[in-house]
Enzyme design. Sequence first.
Site, PDB file in Angstrom:
ATOM      1  N   HIS A   1       0.896  -1.212  -0.085  1.00  0.00           N
ATOM      2  CA  HIS A   1       0.021   0.009  -0.029  1.00  0.00           C
ATOM      3  C   HIS A   1       1.006   1.230   0.005  1.00  0.00           C
ATOM      4  CE1 HIS A   1      -3.902   1.679   1.728  1.00  0.00           C
ATOM      5  NE2 HIS A   1      -3.046   2.958   1.112  1.00  0.00           N
TER       6      HIS A   1
ATOM      7  N   GLU B   1      -2.718  -1.745  -3.330  1.00  0.00           N
ATOM      8  CA  GLU B   1      -3.870  -0.812  -2.550  1.00  0.00           C
ATOM      9  C   GLU B   1      -3.423   0.611  -2.662  1.00  0.00           C
ATOM     10  OE1 GLU B   1      -5.206  -3.862   0.873  1.00  0.00           O
ATOM     11  OE2 GLU B   1      -4.013  -2.127   1.517  1.00  0.00           O
TER      12      GLU B   1
ATOM     13  N   HIS C   1      -7.795  -5.260   7.638  1.00  0.00           N
ATOM     14  CA  HIS C   1      -7.677  -4.326   8.827  1.00  0.00           C
ATOM     15  C   HIS C   1      -7.810  -4.602  10.054  1.00  0.00           C
ATOM     16  CE1 HIS C   1      -6.818  -0.038  10.639  1.00  0.00           C
ATOM     17  NE2 HIS C   1      -6.592   0.110   9.205  1.00  0.00           N
TER      18      HIS C   1
END
Length: 237
Positions: free
Chosen positions: A43, A70, A190
Amino acid sequence: MTKLSVNINKIATLRNSRGGDVPNVVQFAKDVQRFGAEGITIHPRPDERHIRYQDAYDLEPEVYTEYNIEGNPIPKFIDMVLKIKPTQVTLVPDAVDAITSNAGWNTIKHKDFLIDVIKEFKANDIRTSIFVDPDLHQIEGAKATGTDRIELYTEAFAHQYSLGNKIAIDPYVKCADLANNLQLGINAGHDLSLENIKFFKDNIANLLEVSIGHALIAESLYLGVENVIKMYLDKLK
């Protein structure tokens, strides 16, 4: 079986703290795949405070499982994804100053923008996923964008589960049922951990993939990376 994609951002954070190349993020990605991980997630953020854009390019020839990138689809991010052509791009509405992802897309408000971005990625044979809160309206909005999958933002579940509130899974179950009915693939991520991953997986129908980074790396400090990968794989069976 739900696939385990390992987010290696924290390895880059550790590397950057000393300014050198230890630990090496490419070698770590190769190792976790060898240990059984079925995907690598990165990410990159505009300030490159952990994963750098160059890391994304360096990883491309070494990720032989699924490569998931991401990020917020700003022009620089879009250009990078189109050049690398990973297995999957996960769109996340990060604020510039966010420490970590803290909200899903408003898929209704940003519908036209998401449609345009997703259309471009899909034209290049890149699977798309949208990071969303566990809200039925947002799931319906995601379907209208043309995305292949959604990624359920699981921080709220993880926090409540740690307090013993297992009913926190309920909105995720409802969203998963709707997504399945709409023929949207389901990912999640997450704050998922060894403590909560089995309960989450057992309650979410057709969960295709989880992306886990922070908890997995923290757990590995005590248990070892190879052991932790195997523990996650066992819980995801």
